[in-house]
Design an enzyme around this catalytic site. Structure first.
Site: not given
Length: 393
Positions: A375, A165-168
């Site tokens: 995040f 997801g978006c933190f990666a």
């Protein structure tokens, strides 16, 4: 002859200096949608025009999104051929998988080719590959497909990260830093490639968080080359990766979830995601910058994952950031939407290009130190401390 000790071998394996980003490349599908026209298009293509109140709500979401346009692999023709992808919760995983297992590596290749060209070294010098996507799962993975597409050496050491997801975008830099600094001469190709074909679906008034995703997400791929001890005659460092940390925020269970189902990847979030992030962000900053002696958050440059405008607004307010601090972040959100893991790498690219255009002293808007934040599901936060490099030094 005396036997070589393990300690001596270990020392010889390690790089001398810190890892740095040596090149950046980005790519998007050719097809794009403008946010102003998207509500009409979305409700028409999903045969949902009778849901007039929901459409008005979606229009307001799009208006508040601060997004001007987004790139999308899914064209009207593709969606017409796959009506189950346009329904709210129809079985459609096979159709989605058929698209992403081909297109995610292809889009990643476009970004990687640009990064390799800027880097200026032969691709045979790439020792490690990290591929990251939240778009589809397959075996062998996108890492294998990209190795074949680019013609990398079969001995390249591969890491495949799915469903982060978006933190990666922060995770891949943390991993690349460790690889580059612990393997002398390593050159790590990092690729994040995201296509919303896994999450696209029609609207439902019982699942408004799904609609938030439909208003925010876009497609894109970004690639970076990471290495330590650069060969200054060819390689041009852009940002040093000084430290990297990951944490799960307290009391955040279920704040952002995604579930892979027969209907594709479903998206769920709590309303208080911006509050959870803004409440906890200063703790991460203090832990990262305390050792350096920095506590003025306006004295550093910012690369923050643009989850959505509310997150950026609340972080800005909580930390008392000047408006220009999140300029690069807001610019990428406006021109591309939320591209999940690829976003922060697009923002790095935007910042270094703008700094060169404007004649800034460094790649960090004239400043020395910066932070990159990711995040995402968990709620997980990645914090990477960056040091800029002088431009034209």
């Amino acid at each position: 002859m005396a036997a070589v000790t393990v300690e001596e071998i270990r020392k010889a394996q390690r790089a001398d200096g810190p890892a740095a980003v040596l090149a950046i490349g980005t790519a998007t599908p050719a097809n794009y949608v403008t946010q102003a026209d998207y509500p009409d298009y979305y409700f028409r293509i999903t045969k949902s025009e009778h849901m007039t109140e929901l459409k008005e709500k979606f229009k307001r979401m799009c208006d508040k999104s601060m997004i001007r346009k987004r790139y999308m692999y899914l064209t009207e023709d593709i969606l017409k051929e796959n009506p189950n992808m346009c329904a709210y919760m129809a079985p459609s995983l096979d159709a989605r998988q058929d698209i992403v297992v081909v297109e995610v590596p292809k889009l990643g290749k476009e970004a990687a080719v640009k990064a390799i060209k800027e880097w200026g070294q032969p691709k045979s010098k790439i020792t490690h590959l990290i591929f990251c996507t939240t778009s589809g799962v397959d075996m062998p993975g996108c890492d294998y497909q990209l190795t074949k597409l680019l013609g990398l050496r079969p001995s390249v050491k591969r890491f495949m990260m799915y469903q982060q997801g978006c933190f990666a975008g922060g995770t891949v830099l943390r991993l690349a830093k460790d690889l580059a600094e612990n393997n002398r001469g390593a050159r790590v190709l990092v690729v994040c490639s995201e296509i919303t074909a896994v999450t696209f679906r029609g609207p439902a008034d019982t699942h408004l968080d799904s609609l938030v995703g439909q208003a925010l997400f876009g497609d894109g791929a970004a690639a970076v080359i990471v290495g330590a001890d650069p060969n200054e005659s060819i390689e041009r460092p852009l940002y040093q990766l000084v430290s990297a940390a990951q944490t799960i925020l307290p009391d955040s269970d279920g704040a952002i979830d995604g579930h892979l189902r027969e209907v594709g990847l479903t998206f769920h979030l709590l309303k208080d995601v911006p509050g959870l992030i803004s409440k906890n962000i200063e703790k991460s900053l203090k832990e990262a910058f305390g050792p350096i002696g920095i506590s003025d958050w306006n004295s550093i440059f910012w690369i923050a994952h643009p989850g959505g405008p509310a997150i950026l607004d609340q972080v800005e307010a909580k930390l008392g950031l000047k408006e220009e601090k999140l300029r690069a972040t807001r610019q990428v959100l406006s021109e591309y939407g939320n591209m999940s893991s690829a976003c922060v790498l697009f923002i790095l690219d935007e910042m270094r290009k703008k700094c060169a255009e404007e004649g800034r002293a460094t790649t960090g808007e004239g400043l020395d130190w910066g932070v990159l934040f990711g995040f995402g599901p968990g709620l997980t936060v990645e914090t990477v401390v960056l040091r800029s490099v002088p431009i034209n030094a």
